[in-house]
Design an enzyme around this catalytic site. Structure first.
Site, PDB file in Angstrom:
ATOM      1  N   CYS A 115       0.816  -1.223   0.000  1.00 40.72           N
ATOM      2  CA  CYS A 115       0.000   0.000   0.000  1.00 40.72           C
ATOM      3  C   CYS A 115       0.847   1.270   0.000  1.00 40.72           C
ATOM      4  O   CYS A 115       0.364   2.342  -0.346  1.00 40.72           O
ATOM      5  CB  CYS A 115      -0.946   0.002   1.185  1.00 40.72           C
ATOM      6  SG  CYS A 115      -2.141  -1.321   1.035  1.00 40.72           S
ATOM      7  N   HIS A 260      -3.787   6.739   1.872  1.00 39.74           N
ATOM      8  CA  HIS A 260      -4.089   5.442   1.273  1.00 39.74           C
ATOM      9  C   HIS A 260      -5.448   4.980   1.800  1.00 39.74           C
ATOM     10  O   HIS A 260      -5.753   5.146   2.977  1.00 39.74           O
ATOM     11  CB  HIS A 260      -3.006   4.420   1.636  1.00 39.74           C
ATOM     12  CG  HIS A 260      -3.417   3.049   1.258  1.00 39.74           C
ATOM     13  ND1 HIS A 260      -3.652   2.697  -0.037  1.00 39.74           N
ATOM     14  CD2 HIS A 260      -3.706   1.953   2.010  1.00 39.74           C
ATOM     15  CE1 HIS A 260      -4.048   1.441  -0.082  1.00 39.74           C
ATOM     16  NE2 HIS A 260      -4.089   0.973   1.149  1.00 39.74           N
ATOM     17  N   ASN A 290      -9.897  -1.216  -1.430  1.00 40.52           N
ATOM     18  CA  ASN A 290      -8.459  -0.955  -1.298  1.00 40.52           C
ATOM     19  C   ASN A 290      -7.763  -1.419  -2.577  1.00 40.52           C
ATOM     20  O   ASN A 290      -7.685  -2.619  -2.833  1.00 40.52           O
ATOM     21  CB  ASN A 290      -7.938  -1.732  -0.070  1.00 40.52           C
ATOM     22  CG  ASN A 290      -6.454  -1.549   0.169  1.00 40.52           C
ATOM     23  OD1 ASN A 290      -5.724  -1.043  -0.693  1.00 40.52           O
ATOM     24  ND2 ASN A 290      -5.995  -1.978   1.328  1.00 40.52           N
TER      25      ASN A 290
HETATM   26  N1  ACO Z   1     -18.337 -10.403   6.816  1.00 40.89           N
HETATM   27  C1  ACO Z   1     -18.945 -10.738   7.969  1.00 40.89           C
HETATM   28  N2  ACO Z   1     -18.265 -11.084   9.083  1.00 40.89           N
HETATM   29  C2  ACO Z   1     -16.921 -11.079   9.011  1.00 40.89           C
HETATM   30  C3  ACO Z   1     -16.229 -10.745   7.833  1.00 40.89           C
HETATM   31  C4  ACO Z   1     -16.986 -10.394   6.706  1.00 40.89           C
HETATM   32  N3  ACO Z   1     -16.427 -10.038   5.537  1.00 40.89           N
HETATM   33  N4  ACO Z   1     -14.909 -10.831   8.079  1.00 40.89           N
HETATM   34  C5  ACO Z   1     -14.750 -11.212   9.348  1.00 40.89           C
HETATM   35  N5  ACO Z   1     -15.979 -11.375   9.918  1.00 40.89           N
HETATM   36  C6  ACO Z   1     -16.304 -11.761  11.289  1.00 40.89           C
HETATM   37  C7  ACO Z   1     -15.163 -12.437  11.998  1.00 40.89           C
HETATM   38  O1  ACO Z   1     -15.150 -13.810  11.708  1.00 40.89           O
HETATM   39  C8  ACO Z   1     -15.491 -12.157  13.455  1.00 40.89           C
HETATM   40  O2  ACO Z   1     -16.464 -13.079  13.864  1.00 40.89           O
HETATM   41  P1  ACO Z   1     -16.473 -13.654  15.388  1.00 40.89           P
HETATM   42  O3  ACO Z   1     -16.654 -12.444  16.260  1.00 40.89           O
HETATM   43  O4  ACO Z   1     -17.626 -14.588  15.371  1.00 40.89           O
HETATM   44  O5  ACO Z   1     -15.140 -14.308  15.561  1.00 40.89           O
HETATM   45  C9  ACO Z   1     -16.169 -10.779  13.413  1.00 40.89           C
HETATM   46  O6  ACO Z   1     -16.569 -10.589  12.048  1.00 40.89           O
HETATM   47  C10 ACO Z   1     -15.265  -9.651  13.845  1.00 40.89           C
HETATM   48  O7  ACO Z   1     -14.028  -9.789  13.167  1.00 40.89           O
HETATM   49  P2  ACO Z   1     -12.855  -8.799  13.450  1.00 40.89           P
HETATM   50  O8  ACO Z   1     -11.691  -9.212  12.618  1.00 40.89           O
HETATM   51  O9  ACO Z   1     -12.662  -8.639  14.911  1.00 40.89           O
HETATM   52  O10 ACO Z   1     -13.465  -7.442  12.870  1.00 40.89           O
HETATM   53  P3  ACO Z   1     -12.863  -6.004  12.937  1.00 40.89           P
HETATM   54  O11 ACO Z   1     -13.832  -5.103  13.582  1.00 40.89           O
HETATM   55  O12 ACO Z   1     -11.448  -5.993  13.426  1.00 40.89           O
HETATM   56  O13 ACO Z   1     -12.824  -5.587  11.386  1.00 40.89           O
HETATM   57  C11 ACO Z   1     -11.334  -5.433   9.523  1.00 40.89           C
HETATM   58  C12 ACO Z   1     -12.080  -6.356  10.483  1.00 40.89           C
HETATM   59  C13 ACO Z   1     -12.339  -4.649   8.722  1.00 40.89           C
HETATM   60  C14 ACO Z   1     -10.495  -6.298   8.602  1.00 40.89           C
HETATM   61  C15 ACO Z   1     -10.459  -4.464  10.343  1.00 40.89           C
HETATM   62  O14 ACO Z   1      -9.697  -5.181  11.299  1.00 40.89           O
HETATM   63  C16 ACO Z   1      -9.540  -3.666   9.470  1.00 40.89           C
HETATM   64  O15 ACO Z   1      -9.959  -2.909   8.629  1.00 40.89           O
HETATM   65  N6  ACO Z   1      -8.224  -3.801   9.654  1.00 40.89           N
HETATM   66  C17 ACO Z   1      -7.265  -3.121   8.824  1.00 40.89           C
HETATM   67  C18 ACO Z   1      -7.112  -3.908   7.567  1.00 40.89           C
HETATM   68  C19 ACO Z   1      -6.351  -3.192   6.515  1.00 40.89           C
HETATM   69  O16 ACO Z   1      -6.280  -1.995   6.503  1.00 40.89           O
HETATM   70  N7  ACO Z   1      -5.807  -3.981   5.606  1.00 40.89           N
HETATM   71  C20 ACO Z   1      -5.132  -3.473   4.491  1.00 40.89           C
HETATM   72  C21 ACO Z   1      -3.772  -2.975   4.823  1.00 40.89           C
HETATM   73  S1  ACO Z   1      -3.098  -2.244   3.470  1.00 40.89           S
HETATM   74  C22 ACO Z   1      -2.045  -3.272   2.554  1.00 40.89           C
HETATM   75  O17 ACO Z   1      -0.866  -3.240   2.732  1.00 40.89           O
HETATM   76  C23 ACO Z   1      -2.570  -4.176   1.527  1.00 40.89           C
END
Ligand code: ACO
Length: 335
Positions: A115, A260, A290
């Site tokens: 990213c 980003h 993204n």
């Molecule tokens: N749809 C529905 N439920 C989902 C999904 C989905 N797509 N994905 C995960 N869940 C569930 C999980 O299984 C979990 O269920 P559980 O509570 O029964 O175990 C629940 O939702 C909560 O999951 P979390 O991972 O705790 O959710 P969180 O609030 O942390 O959000 C997210 C997840 C959106 C990925 C967040 O952590 C985030 O945005 N992190 C940053 C990611 C990012 O920026 N990545 C790119 C980096 S840039 C690069 O270099 C490519």
């Protein structure tokens, strides 16, 4: 005395034609528009047709950037291609691009900063231009994520986040100290490489990829989303403060901030912590997801189109991503 540095003289972007909404994803995996919107701000993303690679998307963005700059391929003397989705394991997508667009035998290199790729690529181009080695540099950020995501419930935490796209800029020298690239801050912290990475094919394993690895889904990206989120906000703020300190500007001087686009919650938290008013913070993640190395040049193009980025604007860009890598750049927009 005025110093030779670089400025951007042309921009272009391209996204493939297929729109995939959150509701479309909810039909093929256990997710929902409400979950994705609330957690990320994403409503849809663009997906390339099968057979389309990063170099194909990059080619169209590059053609548009060249046309915008009033140049042809023959004017370019260096290509820098940022992607985490190379068309093949090797050679790099910059070379694949050369097979699709005649550039003679100019040097062509790929960089792998995810990213933060576009910011690193502009910094490398700026350094080459400052030292006088090259004077018309094509910088591309392009990604085809969709062919490498697990679009089943197993992969939903990562698959819903990413979209395909490409952006490109053309950079040239300037000696006008009131325009162009003013400074950078670049960082990496490799101890966190496995917080967001693609395991297979493994360079360290004989055969590199096996049926068992595929059965276990090791050919799909793995992410510790919470760890990425936790590191992203402070690193964004630190790098912004660093580039402002290096260049002698204050946050109030910034006309437009392009972060980003990884997650709209990250964008909002960074904007708030930096005390940037909403109208100065660009957010287009709702439409693209993204797009990694393509995100910042796509945002630059759209900001020019909607009039928020104009000649004379002080533009701040910052990114954080897999590696971890992060960085920022400040420039006085000159077109
Ligand atoms: N749809 C529905 N439920 C989902 C999904 C989905 N797509 N994905 C995960 N869940 C569930 C999980 O299984 C979990 O269920 P559980 O509570 O029964 O175990 C629940 O939702 C909560 O999951 P979390 O991972 O705790 O959710 P969180 O609030 O942390 O959000 C997210 C997840 C959106 C990925 C967040 O952590 C985030 O945005 N992190 C940053 C990611 C990012 O920026 N990545 C790119 C980096 S840039 C690069 O270099 C490519």
């Amino acid at each position: 005395m005025a110093m030779r540095h670089s400025t951007i003289i042309g921009t272009g972007f391209y996204v493939p034609p297929n729109v995939v909404t959150n509701d479309d994803l909810a039909r093929i995996m256990d997710t929902s528009d409400a979950w994705i919107t609330e957690r990320t701000g994403i409503k849809q993303r663009y997906i390339a047709d099968e057979g389309t690679g990063a170099a194909d998307l990059g080619k169209i963005a590059a053609e548009r950037a060249l046309a915008d700059a009033g140049l042809t391929n023959q004017d370019i003397d260096l290509i820098i291609f940022a992607t985490l989705n190379p068309d093949v394991f090797f050679p790099g997508s910059a070379c694949i691009l050369q097979s699709k667009m005649p550039f003679g035998t100019i040097p062509a290199l790929d960089i792998r900063q995810q990213c933060t790729g576009f910011i690193y690529a502009v910094a490398i181009a700026d350094a080459f231009i400052r030292m006088g080695a090259y004077s018309k540099v094509l910088v591309i950020g392009a990604e085809v994520h969709s062919t490498g995501l697990d679009f089943t419930t197993r992969g939903r935490d990562v698959a819903v986040l990413f979209g395909d796209g490409a952006g490109a800029v053309v950079m040239t020298p300037t000696e006008n100290e009131n325009e162009g690239v003013l400074g950078f801050a670049l960082h990496a912290q490799g101890e966190h490489w496995d917080k967001l990475y693609l395991p297979a094919p493994y360079g360290s394993v004989r055969g590199r990829i096996t049926h068992e690895m595929i059965d276990r889904g090791e050919h799909y990206p793995k992410m510790d989303g919470r760890a990425v989120f936790k590191h992203a906000v402070p690193r964004f703020c630190e790098t912004i403060n660093e580039v402002l300190a290096k260049t002698g500007y204050k946050i109030e001087d910034v006309d437009l901030f392009i972060p980003h686009q990884a997650n709209d919650r990250i964008t909002k938290m960074v904007g708030k912590q930096m005390r940037l008013p909403d109208e100065k913070v660009v957010s287009n993640i709702a439409r693209y997801g993204n797009t990694t190395a393509a995100t910042i040049p796509i945002c630059i193009c759209e900001s020019r189109q909607d009039g928020r980025l104009k000649k004379g604007s002080l533009l701040l860009c910052a990114a954080f991503g897999s590696g971890f890598t992060w960085g920022s750049m400040l420039m006085r927009w000159s077109i």
